[in-house]
Design a protein around this motif. Structure first.
Motif, PDB file in Angstrom:
ATOM      1  N   ALA A 259      65.946  14.349 -64.692  1.00 55.45           N
ATOM      2  CA  ALA A 259      65.685  14.111 -66.111  1.00 55.45           C
ATOM      3  C   ALA A 259      64.197  14.296 -66.381  1.00 55.45           C
ATOM      4  O   ALA A 259      63.385  14.251 -65.463  1.00 55.45           O
ATOM      5  CB  ALA A 259      66.136  12.699 -66.503  1.00 55.45           C
ATOM      6  N   PRO A 260      63.824  14.522 -67.640  1.00 53.38           N
ATOM      7  CA  PRO A 260      62.446  14.926 -67.933  1.00 53.38           C
ATOM      8  C   PRO A 260      61.374  13.849 -67.810  1.00 53.38           C
ATOM      9  O   PRO A 260      60.224  14.171 -67.577  1.00 53.38           O
ATOM     10  CB  PRO A 260      62.532  15.403 -69.394  1.00 53.38           C
ATOM     11  CG  PRO A 260      63.969  15.563 -69.696  1.00 53.38           C
ATOM     12  CD  PRO A 260      64.686  14.599 -68.829  1.00 53.38           C
ATOM     13  N   VAL A 261      61.698  12.575 -67.953  1.00 54.83           N
ATOM     14  CA  VAL A 261      60.635  11.583 -68.089  1.00 54.83           C
ATOM     15  C   VAL A 261      60.675  10.580 -66.925  1.00 54.83           C
ATOM     16  O   VAL A 261      60.221  10.874 -65.829  1.00 54.83           O
ATOM     17  CB  VAL A 261      60.714  10.867 -69.453  1.00 54.83           C
ATOM     18  CG1 VAL A 261      59.520   9.952 -69.669  1.00 54.83           C
ATOM     19  CG2 VAL A 261      60.758  11.901 -70.588  1.00 54.83           C
ATOM     20  N   PHE A 262      61.250   9.410 -67.122  1.00 58.13           N
ATOM     21  CA  PHE A 262      61.172   8.366 -66.107  1.00 58.13           C
ATOM     22  C   PHE A 262      62.112   8.598 -64.922  1.00 58.13           C
ATOM     23  O   PHE A 262      61.880   8.056 -63.841  1.00 58.13           O
ATOM     24  CB  PHE A 262      61.454   6.994 -66.727  1.00 58.13           C
ATOM     25  CG  PHE A 262      60.455   6.621 -67.788  1.00 58.13           C
ATOM     26  CD1 PHE A 262      59.120   6.402 -67.465  1.00 58.13           C
ATOM     27  CD2 PHE A 262      60.838   6.514 -69.115  1.00 58.13           C
ATOM     28  CE1 PHE A 262      58.194   6.070 -68.436  1.00 58.13           C
ATOM     29  CE2 PHE A 262      59.921   6.180 -70.094  1.00 58.13           C
ATOM     30  CZ  PHE A 262      58.592   5.962 -69.753  1.00 58.13           C
ATOM     31  N   ASP A 263      63.158   9.366 -65.138  1.00 56.21           N
ATOM     32  CA  ASP A 263      64.123   9.611 -64.065  1.00 56.21           C
ATOM     33  C   ASP A 263      63.986  11.020 -63.496  1.00 56.21           C
ATOM     34  O   ASP A 263      64.976  11.673 -63.155  1.00 56.21           O
ATOM     35  CB  ASP A 263      65.550   9.373 -64.557  1.00 56.21           C
ATOM     36  CG  ASP A 263      65.801   7.909 -64.885  1.00 56.21           C
ATOM     37  OD1 ASP A 263      65.171   7.055 -64.236  1.00 56.21           O
ATOM     38  OD2 ASP A 263      66.615   7.625 -65.771  1.00 56.21           O
ATOM     39  N   LYS A 264      62.758  11.497 -63.407  1.00 54.78           N
ATOM     40  CA  LYS A 264      62.519  12.782 -62.757  1.00 54.78           C
ATOM     41  C   LYS A 264      63.126  12.773 -61.359  1.00 54.78           C
ATOM     42  O   LYS A 264      63.080  11.762 -60.656  1.00 54.78           O
ATOM     43  CB  LYS A 264      61.012  13.052 -62.657  1.00 54.78           C
ATOM     44  CG  LYS A 264      60.348  13.484 -63.960  1.00 54.78           C
ATOM     45  CD  LYS A 264      58.857  13.745 -63.736  1.00 54.78           C
ATOM     46  CE  LYS A 264      58.236  14.515 -64.885  1.00 54.78           C
ATOM     47  NZ  LYS A 264      58.210  13.760 -66.131  1.00 54.78           N
ATOM     48  N   GLY A 323      59.481  20.150 -63.880  1.00 54.08           N
ATOM     49  CA  GLY A 323      59.710  19.278 -65.033  1.00 54.08           C
ATOM     50  C   GLY A 323      60.625  18.113 -64.721  1.00 54.08           C
ATOM     51  O   GLY A 323      61.244  17.542 -65.628  1.00 54.08           O
ATOM     52  N   GLY A 324      60.722  17.740 -63.432  1.00 57.16           N
ATOM     53  CA  GLY A 324      61.580  16.633 -63.036  1.00 57.16           C
ATOM     54  C   GLY A 324      63.030  17.018 -62.847  1.00 57.16           C
ATOM     55  O   GLY A 324      63.873  16.157 -62.578  1.00 57.16           O
ATOM     56  N   GLU A 439      50.198  22.919 -76.669  1.00 56.96           N
ATOM     57  CA  GLU A 439      50.668  21.661 -76.067  1.00 56.96           C
ATOM     58  C   GLU A 439      49.517  20.679 -75.997  1.00 56.96           C
ATOM     59  O   GLU A 439      48.351  21.058 -75.933  1.00 56.96           O
ATOM     60  CB  GLU A 439      51.215  21.921 -74.672  1.00 56.96           C
ATOM     61  CG  GLU A 439      52.478  22.782 -74.646  1.00 56.96           C
ATOM     62  CD  GLU A 439      52.971  22.981 -73.226  1.00 56.96           C
ATOM     63  OE1 GLU A 439      54.198  23.034 -73.050  1.00 56.96           O
ATOM     64  OE2 GLU A 439      52.127  23.088 -72.310  1.00 56.96           O
TER      65      GLU A 439
END
Length: 440
Positions: A259-264, A323-324, A439
């Motif tokens: 996943a992209p953020v905390f659960d890379k 990107g995780g 970005e």
């Protein structure tokens, strides 16, 4: 006083709470057990090094998976003590007993799998009948466990012992079977470095478990393994210990896991591997060495596989994760392990009541944890990937993508295939495509 106690629910990472009123005031006490790992494919390990046994409860295992006790035992045999002169001489068969979750035909029921290994050769006197019963071993968990709980299992180190990893390896064997059935995924680790002695010429696309287990160091590079063994023997005979690095490669992993953020995905892998006893460092792909490169040097450029039509990368400095999220290339991680803290040399320390003393470690311990850490790292990587696959199916593959083929992203990775093969090339002008990026 009102006491609010947070309890970790076994079926989900969310916490439940109950309150007990007392004297009209409220106090919050948060308690985390720290013995469970995973979201949908979830393990909870239990037991102490010198207790009656150690084991694991595995919840969330899919039903109809054929798995035998013998398949699980293979991985446990690679982890068990007493394998060679460079591992602890503790003599344990580590024979696994499957208590629940299988039918008589050795097929999973979808209910919790409980597995137990009984302790047979514990020698508690090595800890209780000398200074180790009151003095903390430097850099061991003795002191911090006492600081946290106010009590500790002195004999064998209790839960801080590597014996706790039996449950992980047993559950990891189940995960390994599921990964193989799902997409032919292979998870293989090896000792890549002992101090400064590094393995060379290891092909991450082709090395096998037989290559790894061909020597007692568990390094598939024979000449380097001989140098590593010589160094470990030298340290062992002096009563000291030594550390190094285990590298793990996961092949045939599909793109899209994580996943992209905390659960890379690399964050989950880092937590998994850093939870192994004696682990002190983690790298994904090129890791810290990548900081020495420029963006042009470090970037993994894309190309289209001329046979499968899938999107691939020319290099794999990202270690199969961008990107995780997995990109379908080999996942490569490196785990650094410190030298074993219990050594036969005299060290300055303190006792539980605050007296300065000198301690010389006794008992049976690995002079180098690396050979037995190999199946531990494999297990934690396999458990993480299995959990990620279940999460991916739950969120993103519950309903099929029914968009026209030309509107879907090109398939990605080593095992992906584009329907009809590579697309017909379209001339795109003389220069590179311009891309305006804004970005933060």
């Amino acid at each position: 006083m009102r006491l609010s106690l947070a309890l970790l629910a076994a079926a989900a990472p969310a916490a439940a709470a109950f309150t007990a009123p007392q004297n009209g005031r409220r106090s919050t006490l948060l308690m985390g057990t720290g013995n469970s790992f995973g979201r949908l494919f979830r393990i909870s390990t239990w037991g102490e090094s010198h207790g009656g046994g150690v084991g694991v409860t595995l919840d969330g295992c899919p039903p109809r998976i054929p798995i035998t006790r013998e398949e699980i035992q293979v991985d446990l045999d690679r982890r068990r003590p007493g394998q060679s002169r460079i591992t602890t001489p503790r003599n344990e068969a580590d024979a696994v007993e499957i208590l629940s979750g299988l039918n008589p035909e050795d097929v999973t029921l979808g209910t919790p799998l409980a597995m137990l290994v009984r302790n047979k050769d514990q020698r508690s006197g090595d800890y209780l009948e000398n200074d180790m019963s009151v003095a903390y071993r430097p850099s061991h968990a003795d002191a911090t466990y006492d600081a946290k709980y106010g009590v500790r299992a002195i004999a064998g180190g209790g839960r801080s012992s590597a014996r706790e990893t039996i449950g992980r390896v047993a559950a990891g064997a189940v995960a390994r079977k599921i990964l193989t059935m799902y997409n032919g995924i292979e998870v293989l680790a090896y000792v890549s470095k002992v101090q400064e002695i590094a393995a060379e010429n290891v092909d991450h696309d082709s090395f096998t478990m037989e290559d790894v287990d061909a020597n007692i160091v568990r390094c598939p590079d024979g000449p380097s393994a001989e140098k590593m063994l010589e160094r470990i023997d030298e340290i062992r005979k002096s009563g000291n210990s030594i550390g190094g690095v285990v590298t793990c490669v996961a092949r045939n992993v599909p793109a899209g896991l994580g996943a992209p953020v905390f659960d890379k995905l690399e964050a989950d892998l880092a937590k998994a591997c850093m939870s192994i006893p004696a682990a002190k460092g983690f790298e994904s792909g090129d890791g810290f060495e990548g900081t020495l490169l420029t963006g042009k040097e470090h970037n993994d450029e894309f190309y289209i596989d001329p046979v499968t039509g899938a999107t691939r990368t020319k290099t794999n400095r990202s270690g199969g994760i961008q990107g995780g999220i997995s990109n379908g290339e080999n996942i490569v991680v490196h785990v650094a392990f410190k030298p074993t803290s219990t050594i036969a040399k005299a060290q300055s320390t303190v006792t539980r009541d605050g007296q300065e003393v000198e301690l010389r470690g006794k008992g049976r311990h690995d002079p180098c944890v690396l050979p037995r850490a190999v199946p531990m790292v494999e297990a934690m990587v396999a458990l993480t990937l299995c959990d990620a696959i279940l999460c991916q199916h739950a969120q993103c593959e519950l309903f099929p993508n029914e968009a026209p083929l030309e509107e879907q992203p090109n398939p990605m990775g080593t095992t992906a295939h584009r329907e009809g093969g590579p697309r017909e090339k379209v001339l795109a002008g003389d220069g590179p495509i311009g891309l305006r990026v804004d970005e933060e």
